[in-house]
Scaffold this motif. Sequence first.
Motif, PDB file in Angstrom:
ATOM      1  N   ASN A  75      17.746  41.287 111.140  1.00 21.00           N
ATOM      2  CA  ASN A  75      17.186  42.530 111.270  1.00 21.00           C
ATOM      3  C   ASN A  75      16.566  42.891 112.637  1.00 21.00           C
ATOM      4  OD1 ASN A  75      17.486  43.578 108.707  1.00 21.00           O
ATOM      5  ND2 ASN A  75      15.775  41.911 108.082  1.00 21.00           N
ATOM      6  N   ILE A  76      17.011  41.957 113.818  1.00 18.08           N
ATOM      7  CA  ILE A  76      16.527  42.222 114.919  1.00 18.08           C
ATOM      8  C   ILE A  76      17.483  43.364 115.822  1.00 18.08           C
ATOM      9  CG2 ILE A  76      18.173  40.455 116.110  1.00 18.08           C
ATOM     10  CD1 ILE A  76      15.675  39.335 117.690  1.00 18.08           C
ATOM     11  N   ASN A 114      21.766  47.215 116.263  1.00 19.26           N
ATOM     12  CA  ASN A 114      22.338  48.063 117.078  1.00 19.26           C
ATOM     13  C   ASN A 114      23.930  47.942 117.125  1.00 19.26           C
ATOM     14  OD1 ASN A 114      19.990  49.372 117.486  1.00 19.26           O
ATOM     15  ND2 ASN A 114      19.505  48.289 119.393  1.00 19.26           N
ATOM     16  N   LEU A 115      24.230  46.479 117.161  1.00 21.63           N
ATOM     17  CA  LEU A 115      25.675  46.196 117.238  1.00 21.63           C
ATOM     18  C   LEU A 115      26.291  47.023 116.011  1.00 21.63           C
ATOM     19  CD1 LEU A 115      28.253  44.551 118.299  1.00 21.63           C
ATOM     20  CD2 LEU A 115      27.288  42.709 117.191  1.00 21.63           C
ATOM     21  N   LYS A 123      29.420  49.423 116.165  1.00 18.55           N
ATOM     22  CA  LYS A 123      31.003  49.162 115.531  1.00 18.55           C
ATOM     23  C   LYS A 123      31.295  50.055 114.365  1.00 18.55           C
ATOM     24  CE  LYS A 123      31.642  46.034 118.699  1.00 18.55           C
ATOM     25  NZ  LYS A 123      32.899  46.074 119.579  1.00 18.55           N
ATOM     26  N   GLY A 124      30.154  50.759 113.755  1.00 18.07           N
ATOM     27  CA  GLY A 124      30.491  51.368 112.495  1.00 18.07           C
ATOM     28  C   GLY A 124      31.052  50.505 111.310  1.00 18.07           C
ATOM     29  N   TRP A 125      30.539  49.216 111.410  1.00 10.03           N
ATOM     30  CA  TRP A 125      31.017  48.352 110.305  1.00 10.03           C
ATOM     31  C   TRP A 125      30.527  48.698 108.904  1.00 10.03           C
ATOM     32  CZ3 TRP A 125      29.503  43.653 113.916  1.00 10.03           C
ATOM     33  CH2 TRP A 125      30.603  43.286 114.682  1.00 10.03           C
ATOM     34  N   SER A 171      36.770  38.802 113.415  1.00  9.87           N
ATOM     35  CA  SER A 171      37.347  39.297 114.921  1.00  9.87           C
ATOM     36  C   SER A 171      36.503  39.269 116.218  1.00  9.87           C
ATOM     37  CB  SER A 171      38.158  40.523 114.576  1.00  9.87           C
ATOM     38  OG  SER A 171      38.968  40.710 115.824  1.00  9.87           O
ATOM     39  N   PHE A 172      35.427  39.877 115.788  1.00 14.22           N
ATOM     40  CA  PHE A 172      34.273  40.089 116.764  1.00 14.22           C
ATOM     41  C   PHE A 172      33.847  38.699 117.427  1.00 14.22           C
ATOM     42  CE2 PHE A 172      29.831  40.290 118.366  1.00 14.22           C
ATOM     43  CZ  PHE A 172      29.819  41.203 119.160  1.00 14.22           C
ATOM     44  N   VAL A 173      33.245  37.917 116.305  1.00 16.38           N
ATOM     45  CA  VAL A 173      33.043  36.585 116.845  1.00 16.38           C
ATOM     46  C   VAL A 173      33.853  35.782 117.186  1.00 16.38           C
ATOM     47  CG1 VAL A 173      31.311  34.585 115.911  1.00 16.38           C
ATOM     48  CG2 VAL A 173      31.084  37.031 114.900  1.00 16.38           C
ATOM     49  N   ARG A 174      35.255  35.752 117.018  1.00 18.44           N
ATOM     50  CA  ARG A 174      36.190  34.910 117.374  1.00 18.44           C
ATOM     51  C   ARG A 174      36.417  35.347 118.910  1.00 18.44           C
ATOM     52  NH1 ARG A 174      41.914  33.858 117.420  1.00 18.44           N
ATOM     53  NH2 ARG A 174      42.570  35.973 116.555  1.00 18.44           N
TER      54      ARG A 174
END
Length: 234
Positions: free
Chosen positions: A14-15, A20-21, A25-27, A41-44
């Motif tokens: 919730n930070i 904002n990320l 990204k519109g996830w 994919s982002f974290v990798r």
Amino acid sequence: MDIYLKQTKLLDFNIPSIQNLIAEKGWEQLEEKEKIAAVYSFVRNEIKFGYNRSDDIPASEVLRDGYGQCNTKSILLMALLRALNIPCRIHGFYIDKKMQKGALTGITYLFAPNKIVHAWSEVYFNDEWVALEGVIIDEEYLNQVKDKLYNFNNGYIGYGISVEDKEKINICWQGKSTYIQSFSITDDLGIFNSPDDFFLKYNNTSSKLKRFLFDVLRRRINKKLDLIRGGICN
């Protein structure tokens, strides 16, 4: 499933930086499978393989660092998944440190315990738990070290990678489990609802002295990993 969706001290989704990320990204607009694939994919690849100050740091710090290893990438991955209302948990292991040769050298390799605390995230998808260990190694780094892996115990290890067949490495997420270090697992430490619970019991830097020494040494390690990633270091 509510227990697998909770925010915790380490899963601080919730930070603002994490929220904002997700918005940028519109996830939230994606279907479930696409959400998992996009976050994975982002974290990798956007969070490079590297070493943070400790295993038990909050997801927001991993995101700020821009790099992570098995334990810290798992924390960030879980935070992002839970923020998108996707159930996930953590699975812990001990792993043979031999697979770290190349990534860790000299005093940094000697300093590492023979059995390293290792974890991967598991996401609940299609009515089953799916392992996401492949998130650890970014594609750029993998491409530089794949041919440097050495044969060991009928598999290939080194540079933070441990696989049975180096020619069949596929760590893009397509709905099934992905693995990149599992070939060197020595002990199964069990499944935990949150990384907070796991790292309270198992931790590579459990003492203040270990944390201090590792915080000094990891900077040298990360510089070397960047050189490897850039094709500069053998």
